[in-house]
Enzyme design. Structure first.
Site, PDB file in Angstrom:
ATOM      1  N   ASN A 112      -1.847   7.036  -2.010  1.00 55.42           N
ATOM      2  CA  ASN A 112      -3.006   6.603  -1.224  1.00 55.42           C
ATOM      3  C   ASN A 112      -3.760   5.486  -1.945  1.00 55.42           C
ATOM      4  OD1 ASN A 112      -4.782   6.542   0.940  1.00 55.42           O
ATOM      5  ND2 ASN A 112      -6.138   8.091   0.058  1.00 55.42           N
ATOM      6  N   GLY A 113      -3.027   4.476  -2.352  1.00 49.80           N
ATOM      7  CA  GLY A 113      -3.611   3.351  -3.070  1.00 49.80           C
ATOM      8  C   GLY A 113      -2.704   2.148  -3.007  1.00 49.80           C
ATOM      9  N   HIS A 168       0.861  -1.184   0.000  1.00 54.13           N
ATOM     10  CA  HIS A 168       0.000   0.000   0.000  1.00 54.13           C
ATOM     11  C   HIS A 168       0.894   1.229   0.000  1.00 54.13           C
ATOM     12  CE1 HIS A 168      -3.527   2.511   0.890  1.00 54.13           C
ATOM     13  NE2 HIS A 168      -2.706   3.198   1.657  1.00 54.13           N
ATOM     14  N   CYS A 169       0.735   2.062  -1.019  1.00 57.17           N
ATOM     15  CA  CYS A 169       1.591   3.240  -1.185  1.00 57.17           C
ATOM     16  C   CYS A 169       0.901   4.445  -0.574  1.00 57.17           C
ATOM     17  CB  CYS A 169       1.880   3.471  -2.671  1.00 57.17           C
ATOM     18  SG  CYS A 169       2.938   4.898  -2.967  1.00 57.17           S
ATOM     19  N   ALA A 170       1.550   5.057   0.405  1.00 55.96           N
ATOM     20  CA  ALA A 170       0.980   6.250   1.039  1.00 55.96           C
ATOM     21  C   ALA A 170       1.104   7.475   0.145  1.00 55.96           C
ATOM     22  CB  ALA A 170       1.680   6.508   2.378  1.00 55.96           C
TER      23      ALA A 170
END
Length: 238
Positions: free
Chosen positions: A49-50, A44-46
């Site tokens: 946000n996905g 999950h990439c901050a």
């Protein structure tokens, strides 16, 4: 970690997601933050946000590459600004007067201290952009390594946990059995990244509670029908 299907110790065959109630194929994972299942889940990439998975992994790599280029270009512009100041003011051909009135000849240290005092914001931006470019380059290199072996960040962490568990339980002899079964070669792995397979097949949804059979026994049907006739007769008598 005792399951030996779908990659060795990592995935269970014919398993459903307990949250989405959808078939959970190997290499997929349900993200608690986005509340959805992702095929070939990486992380999950901050920043965006996905989730990063099968269908958007290539765009994530392009995202990293674009930011590396932008940060590198920003650092280059900062250097040009500082060099322009040094050339226009001829800082290496002048003498600097200190607070006590003494004069010192020009050196790289003296010029740097002058630039740090007069253009601290430019040096700050240069250091920030350079550090970000270096960090993103290392991060992209790590993902390029994972892509070359056709594995994911999630799988690498799960595999390390499995190896630690096997060592703690005295099963080091089984470490040789672990292999990257999804590694099809350098070219094929990168081809899968650039041209991922389609996921247009409709999902097979399963309900939480098993459905009751619609066909009952003859006694049950007879009892229900007799009750209905009695109610109708009472209604007519009234």
């Amino acid at each position: 970690y005792q399951r030996r299907v779908h990659g060795g110790f990592l995935y269970e065959k014919d398993k459903d997601c307990p949250t989405c109630l959808l078939p959970k194929p190997a290499r997929s994972k349900h993200c608690r933050i986005c509340n959805k299942c992702v095929a070939k889940f990486d992380h999950h990439c901050a920043w965006i946000n996905g989730d990063i998975g099968l269908l958007n992994y290539r765009w994530f790599m392009l995202f990293l590459l674009a930011h590396i280029v932008l940060c590198t270009y920003g650092s280059y512009l900062c250097v040009l600004v500082l060099v322009n100041v040094v050339v226009r003011r001829q800082l290496f051909n002048v003498q600097f007067v200190l607070g006590d009135g003494s004069k010192v000849s020009t050196s790289f240290y003296v010029v740097f201290m002058y630039l740090l005092q007069e253009f601290a914001w430019v040096i700050g931006v240069f250091l920030f952009m350079s550090l970000m470019a270096l960090m993103l380059f290392c991060f992209m290199t790590y993902h390029a390594y994972l892509i070359s072996r056709n594995t994911t960040t999630n799988e690498s962490f799960k595999l390390q946990d499995a190896i630690d568990w096997m060592k703690e339980n005295g099963r080091e002899d089984e470490l040789a059995e672990i292999e990257f079964i999804y590694d099809r070669g350098f070219v094929a792995n990168w081809k899968e990244l650039l041209f991922p397979p389609s996921l247009d097949a409709p999902p097979r949804i399963r309900s939480k509670q098993p459905t009751q059979p619609t066909v009952g026994n003859s006694q049950g049907n007879g009892a229900s029908s007799s009750k209905r006739t009695r109610k109708k007769d009472k209604g007519k008598q009234k």
